[in-house]
Design a protein around this motif. Structure first.
Motif, PDB file in Angstrom:
ATOM      1  N   THR A   1      28.237  42.004  40.123  1.00 33.42           N
ATOM      2  CA  THR A   1      28.783  41.000  39.176  1.00 33.42           C
ATOM      3  C   THR A   1      27.609  39.974  38.886  1.00 33.42           C
ATOM      4  O   THR A   1      27.044  39.375  39.818  1.00 33.42           O
ATOM      5  N   PRO A   2      27.427  39.768  37.666  1.00 33.24           N
ATOM      6  CA  PRO A   2      26.259  38.817  37.231  1.00 33.24           C
ATOM      7  C   PRO A   2      26.294  37.462  37.593  1.00 33.24           C
ATOM      8  O   PRO A   2      27.428  37.068  37.520  1.00 33.24           O
ATOM      9  N   SER A   3      25.367  36.915  37.971  1.00 32.23           N
ATOM     10  CA  SER A   3      25.531  35.485  38.210  1.00 32.23           C
ATOM     11  C   SER A   3      24.655  34.486  37.492  1.00 32.23           C
ATOM     12  O   SER A   3      24.596  33.411  37.397  1.00 32.23           O
TER      13      SER A   3
ATOM     14  N   SER B   1      22.082  39.596  39.052  1.00 32.48           N
ATOM     15  CA  SER B   1      22.819  39.205  40.171  1.00 32.48           C
ATOM     16  C   SER B   1      21.827  38.491  41.213  1.00 32.48           C
ATOM     17  O   SER B   1      20.806  39.122  41.578  1.00 32.48           O
ATOM     18  N   SER B   2      21.857  37.244  41.732  1.00 34.07           N
ATOM     19  CA  SER B   2      21.272  36.725  42.648  1.00 34.07           C
ATOM     20  C   SER B   2      21.131  37.503  44.139  1.00 34.07           C
ATOM     21  O   SER B   2      20.451  37.654  44.863  1.00 34.07           O
ATOM     22  N   SER B   3      22.729  37.927  44.494  1.00 31.72           N
ATOM     23  CA  SER B   3      22.710  38.504  45.573  1.00 31.72           C
ATOM     24  C   SER B   3      22.686  40.107  45.555  1.00 31.72           C
ATOM     25  O   SER B   3      22.811  40.691  46.627  1.00 31.72           O
TER      26      SER B   3
ATOM     27  N   LYS C   1      17.449  43.074  40.473  1.00 31.47           N
ATOM     28  CA  LYS C   1      18.519  42.205  40.433  1.00 31.47           C
ATOM     29  C   LYS C   1      19.365  42.394  39.157  1.00 31.47           C
ATOM     30  O   LYS C   1      20.647  41.741  38.667  1.00 31.47           O
TER      31      LYS C   1
ATOM     32  N   SER D   1      24.759  41.932  43.941  1.00 36.29           N
ATOM     33  CA  SER D   1      26.168  42.489  43.609  1.00 36.29           C
ATOM     34  C   SER D   1      26.360  43.155  42.322  1.00 36.29           C
ATOM     35  O   SER D   1      25.458  42.925  41.422  1.00 36.29           O
TER      36      SER D   1
ATOM     37  N   VAL E   1      21.755  44.047  36.296  1.00 34.24           N
ATOM     38  CA  VAL E   1      23.363  44.251  36.463  1.00 34.24           C
ATOM     39  C   VAL E   1      23.546  45.181  35.167  1.00 34.24           C
ATOM     40  O   VAL E   1      24.181  46.354  35.355  1.00 34.24           O
TER      41      VAL E   1
END
Length: 301
Positions: A114-116, A108-110, A148, A112, A150
């Motif tokens: 939830t993987p992005s 996750s870049s952010s 990062k 979170s 997840v």
């Protein structure tokens, strides 16, 4: 030591050394077979480094993030999902520290849960992914992305140890399995149609039915039964659990193990599936012809 004793000891030594050599060769052969798909996945993923990034592009010249994994696995005959969300639920979860070549890794870049973006682990602390920021398929150091991370998923069978640990807890498997069964029950009586479209719920064939009810529980499966049999973890009949997929051949007496049917184990010795005139229905499994037709059982939850 008499000559006779010496001959006997020498003979035993030869037998033992031969047995050890043969055992080692068998073990090496099994290991090579197990590693072959991993090697192919790694080689294919590595060969794509430098290809252009393009959102949702399916290859072979341009790739989106998830589509890189979909394309790579397709080259070895394994159909998997085509979105980050669906792929993050396929196969079996492994912890961050136990990834092996061929595993799918999600980030996750952010920061979170939830993987992005995602990639394919290729070993030696490296993974390959299609980077939007760098506009191409690149190789990166896995440990550099630890903050990062997840989750990671293992698609290939028998490729080492796995566990259920993760930075993000999943719902208990029993809850997901119950949801799958509940999803299926609402379609009881729906007519069977061979080759039914995956986009309709007015008719089902066996694999479009399993694909649909698992999708509604957040798990993406390939379209047909033989493709579905390539994902998840293999389990034995004695270890059957609610939600397991049971793959069967055409008849109990068939000499071919070609998969022609798939059903969902519903617990209490029953399966939930669709066929012929009853359409979507429950059937007794234990001790029946259905059980005698079993080729393999896979757990995707």
């Amino acid at each position: 030591m008499t000559k006779r004793d010496w001959v006997m000891k020498s003979t035993v030594a030869v037998i033992l050394s031969t047995s050890l050599l043969m055992g080692g060769q068998v073990g090496q052969a099994a290991a090579k077979t197990q590693d072959s798909q991993q090697s192919k996945i790694v080689n294919i993923a590595t060969s794509l480094i430098g290809k252009d990034y393009e959102y949702k592009a399916k290859g072979p010249k341009q790739f989106g993030s998830a589509e890189l994994a979909t394309y790579t696995y397709k080259q070895v005959g394994i159909s998997i999902g085509s979105t980050i969300s669906s792929l993050s639920k396929e196969g079996k979860k492994v912890s961050q520290s136990k990834v092996e070549p061929g595993d799918l890794v999600f980030f996750s870049s952010s920061g979170s849960s939830t993987p992005s973006f995602m990639g394919i682990y290729i070993g030696k602390d490296q993974f390959v992914y299609s980077s939007q920021g760098e506009d191409e398929v690149v190789v990166k150091t896995y440990s550099d992305y630890s903050k990062k991370f997840v989750t990671a998923r293992r698609i290939l069978d028998g490729s080492g140890s796995s566990d259920n640990s993760s930075n993000t807890p999943d719902k208990p498997a029993s809850d997901v399995a119950s949801k799958v069964i509940k999803n299926g029950e609402k379609y009881l009586g729906t007519k069977y149609k061979f080759g039914s479209s995956s986009s309709t719920t007015k008719t089902f064939d066996c694999s479009s039915f399993t694909q649909r009810v698992f999708k509604e529980a957040g798990i993406t499966l390939p379209r047909d039964s033989r493709q579905q049999s390539t994902v998840g973890k293999s389990v034995s009949k004695k270890d059957l659990q609610k939600g397991d997929l049971i793959f069967m051949k055409a008849s109990a007496n068939s000499s071919s193990d070609r998969i022609t049917h798939v059903a969902i184990y519903a617990g209490n010795g029953k399966i939930l599936h669709t066929y012929g005139s009853p359409g979507v229905t429950y059937s007794k499994f234990d001790g029946t012809n259905w059980e005698k037709r079993v080729v393999k059982i896979k757990r995707v939850i």
